[in-house]
Write a protein that holds these residues in place. Structure first.
Motif, PDB file in Angstrom:
ATOM      1  N   SER A  97     -14.937-106.909  44.697  1.00  0.00           N
ATOM      2  CA  SER A  97     -16.123-106.096  44.972  1.00  0.00           C
ATOM      3  C   SER A  97     -15.751-104.652  45.253  1.00  0.00           C
ATOM      4  O   SER A  97     -16.531-103.730  44.956  1.00  0.00           O
ATOM      5  N   LEU A  98     -14.561-104.465  45.825  1.00  0.00           N
ATOM      6  CA  LEU A  98     -14.132-103.109  46.125  1.00  0.00           C
ATOM      7  C   LEU A  98     -13.508-102.426  44.902  1.00  0.00           C
ATOM      8  O   LEU A  98     -13.493-101.196  44.817  1.00  0.00           O
ATOM      9  N   ALA A  99     -12.957-103.234  43.982  1.00  0.00           N
ATOM     10  CA  ALA A  99     -12.298-102.641  42.816  1.00  0.00           C
ATOM     11  C   ALA A  99     -13.327-102.148  41.822  1.00  0.00           C
ATOM     12  O   ALA A  99     -14.445-102.661  41.718  1.00  0.00           O
ATOM     13  N   GLU A 111      -8.780-105.149  34.055  1.00  0.00           N
ATOM     14  CA  GLU A 111      -7.348-105.132  33.784  1.00  0.00           C
ATOM     15  C   GLU A 111      -6.649-106.288  34.496  1.00  0.00           C
ATOM     16  O   GLU A 111      -5.754-106.940  33.937  1.00  0.00           O
ATOM     17  N   ARG A 112      -7.049-106.534  35.737  1.00  0.00           N
ATOM     18  CA  ARG A 112      -6.430-107.627  36.479  1.00  0.00           C
ATOM     19  C   ARG A 112      -6.725-108.971  35.822  1.00  0.00           C
ATOM     20  O   ARG A 112      -5.838-109.825  35.687  1.00  0.00           O
ATOM     21  N   LEU A 113      -7.959-109.175  35.387  1.00  0.00           N
ATOM     22  CA  LEU A 113      -8.328-110.428  34.728  1.00  0.00           C
ATOM     23  C   LEU A 113      -7.630-110.572  33.381  1.00  0.00           C
ATOM     24  O   LEU A 113      -7.227-111.682  32.989  1.00  0.00           O
ATOM     25  N   ARG A 114      -7.476-109.468  32.647  1.00  0.00           N
ATOM     26  CA  ARG A 114      -6.791-109.545  31.364  1.00  0.00           C
ATOM     27  C   ARG A 114      -5.322-109.944  31.578  1.00  0.00           C
ATOM     28  O   ARG A 114      -4.773-110.744  30.821  1.00  0.00           O
ATOM     29  N   PRO A 156     -16.726-108.088  35.492  1.00  0.00           N
ATOM     30  CA  PRO A 156     -16.082-108.838  34.415  1.00  0.00           C
ATOM     31  C   PRO A 156     -15.815-110.269  34.840  1.00  0.00           C
ATOM     32  O   PRO A 156     -15.596-110.563  36.030  1.00  0.00           O
ATOM     33  N   ILE A 157     -15.781-111.192  33.871  1.00  0.00           N
ATOM     34  CA  ILE A 157     -15.637-112.609  34.197  1.00  0.00           C
ATOM     35  C   ILE A 157     -15.134-113.361  32.968  1.00  0.00           C
ATOM     36  O   ILE A 157     -15.412-112.967  31.823  1.00  0.00           O
ATOM     37  N   TRP A 158     -14.378-114.413  33.206  1.00  0.00           N
ATOM     38  CA  TRP A 158     -13.968-115.307  32.120  1.00  0.00           C
ATOM     39  C   TRP A 158     -15.052-116.369  31.915  1.00  0.00           C
ATOM     40  O   TRP A 158     -15.524-116.970  32.888  1.00  0.00           O
ATOM     41  N   VAL A 159     -15.435-116.593  30.665  1.00  0.00           N
ATOM     42  CA  VAL A 159     -16.475-117.565  30.318  1.00  0.00           C
ATOM     43  C   VAL A 159     -15.890-118.538  29.296  1.00  0.00           C
ATOM     44  O   VAL A 159     -15.253-118.111  28.326  1.00  0.00           O
ATOM     45  N   LEU A 160     -16.122-119.825  29.485  1.00  0.00           N
ATOM     46  CA  LEU A 160     -15.676-120.846  28.533  1.00  0.00           C
ATOM     47  C   LEU A 160     -16.831-121.172  27.596  1.00  0.00           C
ATOM     48  O   LEU A 160     -17.903-121.585  28.031  1.00  0.00           O
ATOM     49  N   ARG A 161     -16.589-120.989  26.276  1.00  0.00           N
ATOM     50  CA  ARG A 161     -17.632-121.243  25.286  1.00  0.00           C
ATOM     51  C   ARG A 161     -17.066-122.075  24.136  1.00  0.00           C
ATOM     52  O   ARG A 161     -15.877-121.960  23.771  1.00  0.00           O
ATOM     53  N   GLU A 162     -17.939-122.905  23.556  1.00  0.00           N
ATOM     54  CA  GLU A 162     -17.600-123.641  22.336  1.00  0.00           C
ATOM     55  C   GLU A 162     -18.087-122.809  21.157  1.00  0.00           C
ATOM     56  O   GLU A 162     -19.264-122.473  21.051  1.00  0.00           O
ATOM     57  N   VAL A 163     -17.161-122.463  20.265  1.00  0.00           N
ATOM     58  CA  VAL A 163     -17.491-121.618  19.128  1.00  0.00           C
ATOM     59  C   VAL A 163     -17.475-122.475  17.853  1.00  0.00           C
ATOM     60  O   VAL A 163     -16.495-123.158  17.563  1.00  0.00           O
TER      61      VAL A 163
END
Length: 250
Positions: free
Chosen positions: A132-134, A141-144, A238-245
């Motif tokens: 929340s502070l970032a 960048e951290r998530l990547r 930003p967030i990671w999402v799991l999807r079926e493609v």
């Protein structure tokens, strides 16, 4: 004077005892018989007494023997009861110790679980505070760098699906499906890193379709998808999402 000679033909004279002597003899014989009878009676009484004493002695010895047997049985019974009581007390003591140990183990496990949960909660809270502070760029960048991981949010990212997105997916995947001879319903599961502006920043294969070419093309197609970004405290994050493609995805 010389007694007269017996005449020829006279019977000889028979000597007889006087009546007083016969009475004396009878009295003596009666006394002897009485004495014999009295002696026999005394012998009978003595024999009966001896038999009675012998029987009494035997009964007394048998009673003593039975009493000893009963006393021994009683001692054995008391000893057995004492042994059983000691064994039962030992078993109860062992069971009590085991129950206490199990209770202590349960308490220790609960404390460990509580500490683990508290540590996890604190860790998630720290991550949430840090995120929340970032700035969105720093969080992205951290998530990547970290790869797919949980990110706390109030509202998850939602795919914005329209005819343009559907057409783009079809024109990207359909040629590969035909060229590789794949089924029309072939799918791959991808982690999508959705930026705070809803665009897909990166993709990671979570479950392969079994065809690496399709997986690669599905990743490129997913990069063109657009999402309504995830929100936390009213801010897009930003967030990671799991999807079926797949060709038929919705």
């Amino acid at each position: 004077m010389k007694p007269p000679e017996p005449l020829p033909g006279d019977p000889p004279a028979v000597e007889t005892e006087p009546p007083e002597a016969a009475a004396i003899i009878d009295s003596i014989e009666a006394a002897v018989q009485d004495s014999i009878a009295e002696a026999a009676r005394r012998d009978s009484i003595a024999a009966a007494r001896r038999d009675s004493i012998a029987v009494a002695r035997r009964d007394s010895l048998e009673a003593v023997r039975q009493a000893r047997i009963a006393a021994a049985a009683r001692r054995d019974s008391i000893a057995a009861a004492r042994r059983d009581s000691i064994a039962a007390a030992r078993r109860d003591s062992i069971a009590a110790v085991r129950r206490a140990a199990a209770r202590l183990d349960s308490i220790a496990a609960a404390e460990r679980d509580s500490l683990v949960v508290a540590a996890l909660r604190d860790s998630l809270a720290a991550v949430a505070r840090r995120d929340s502070l970032a700035s969105p760029e720093t969080a992205l960048e951290r998530l990547r760098t970290a790869g797919p991981e949980y990110v706390s949010y109030d509202e998850g990212a939602r795919l914005v699906w329209d005819t343009e997105a559907e057409a783009l997916l079809a024109t990207t995947l359909l040629p590969v499906i035909r060229a590789e001879g794949l089924d029309a319903d072939v799918t791959t599961n991808l982690w999508l890193l959705v930026r705070s502006n809803g665009r897909v920043e990166a993709t990671v294969v979570q479950t392969s379709s079994g065809n690496s070419t399709f997986d690669s093309v599905a990743g490129r197609a997913a990069r063109a998808l657009v999402f309504a970004p995830a929100l936390r405290d009213g801010r897009a994050v930003p967030i990671w999402v799991l999807r079926e493609v797949s060709l038929l995805m919705r």
